[in-house]
Design an enzyme around this catalytic site. Sequence first.
Site, mmCIF file in Angstrom:
data_model
loop_
_atom_site.group_PDB
_atom_site.id
_atom_site.type_symbol
_atom_site.label_atom_id
_atom_site.label_comp_id
_atom_site.label_asym_id
_atom_site.label_seq_id
_atom_site.Cartn_x
_atom_site.Cartn_y
_atom_site.Cartn_z
ATOM 1 C CB ILE A 161 -7.270 -9.973 -6.923
ATOM 2 C CG1 ILE A 161 -8.579 -9.976 -7.154
ATOM 3 C CG2 ILE A 161 -6.595 -9.164 -8.204
ATOM 4 C CD1 ILE A 161 -9.418 -8.552 -6.928
ATOM 5 C CB ILE A 212 -1.155 0.024 1.185
ATOM 6 C CG1 ILE A 212 -2.047 -1.150 0.918
ATOM 7 C CG2 ILE A 212 -1.878 1.372 1.119
ATOM 8 C CD1 ILE A 212 -3.063 -1.349 1.840
ATOM 9 C CE1 TYR A 264 -3.448 -8.125 10.058
ATOM 10 C CE2 TYR A 264 -5.997 -8.187 9.354
ATOM 11 C CZ TYR A 264 -4.854 -7.521 9.232
ATOM 12 O OH TYR A 264 -4.425 -6.582 8.327
ATOM 13 C CD GLN A 313 0.858 -11.090 11.109
ATOM 14 O OE1 GLN A 313 1.396 -11.666 10.017
ATOM 15 N NE2 GLN A 313 -0.295 -11.458 11.679
#
Length: 316
Positions: free
Chosen positions: A187, A13, A143, A76
Amino acid sequence: MKKILVTGGAGFIGSHLVPKLIENRFEVFVLDNLSSGSKKNLPDNTKLFVTDINSSNVSSIFERERFDAVVHLAGQTMVNVSVERPVFDAEENVVGSINLLETARKTGVKRFIFASSAATYGDVDESLLPLPETLPTAPMSCYGLSKATVERYIRLYHDMYGLEYAILRFANVYGERQGDGGEGGVISVFVRQTVGNKDITIYGDGEQTRDFIYAGDVADAIVAALTAPEANDIYNVSTQTETCINELPAILSDLAGKKINVTYAPERAGDIRRSILSNVNAGKKLGWQPKTPLKDGLKKLYDYSISRFKTAFDTK
Ligand code: UDP
């Protein structure tokens, strides 16, 4: 807001965000331990601190540079790793974030932007889709719990110290440079398989859905969160559009101009059936909207992957 530190800026990103910030005339600094990110993702001459967010170096960097804002992307990112190594996950994603928050508020940082996730919602009743930010969080992985915990810390730091914030809950992000060093999302897996002339594997019946958002649009949302006069809130960063996994091979087949073989494998344990996030709040308060339809984003990613593949082939 002029001097910006992007943690994890050498990652996927960050590679979309940093050039955009430079274009918008921010003074950009990147802090990255390069565990999954790469210097190659950054424009030449980007000021880079190679260190962990947990490191004691962080406070001297902040004291010296006096950043106006922090965009915290480092962490992470693998759900499975978080479940297999919850202590490691918490050290990276929770303790590392607290270290940044604490340093930020002590050194006069005005605004803290945090990359959170749809994983904070958990598996919510389908009648609530598209999910609004006002739902209580109910993560189903370490997470997701780490991200939800940091969100709480950020809001506490806002209440205790007046630190401005924007919590951005990303839907399923895709785009160039994702997962070069790891698994990446569906994707990036499918594009890699298509470019490499391999079969695609769909887990389950393929009718499960996700809200796929292009990384360039995510970068725009971050810029909007930095520049909005008042941000202090939680924002889904999503397309508010549902795409089922079975639609992806057909789009890729059109792009590649070839038939793609699909095989079906058993559903992945813990897979969510449908995912779609409301983006109304980001539209209203940040003036942000996604610009890239899935087909256009996939084309960018496909073209990039083809050129990478050719370069790798040519240099062999
Ligand atoms: N998926 C798939 N084939 C793959 C990788 C993923 O069918 O090679 C499916 C996966 O089971 C899930 C969806 O694609 O239903 C999205 O997976 P991803 O890991 O990208 O995101 P998440 O499930 O964490 O939203």
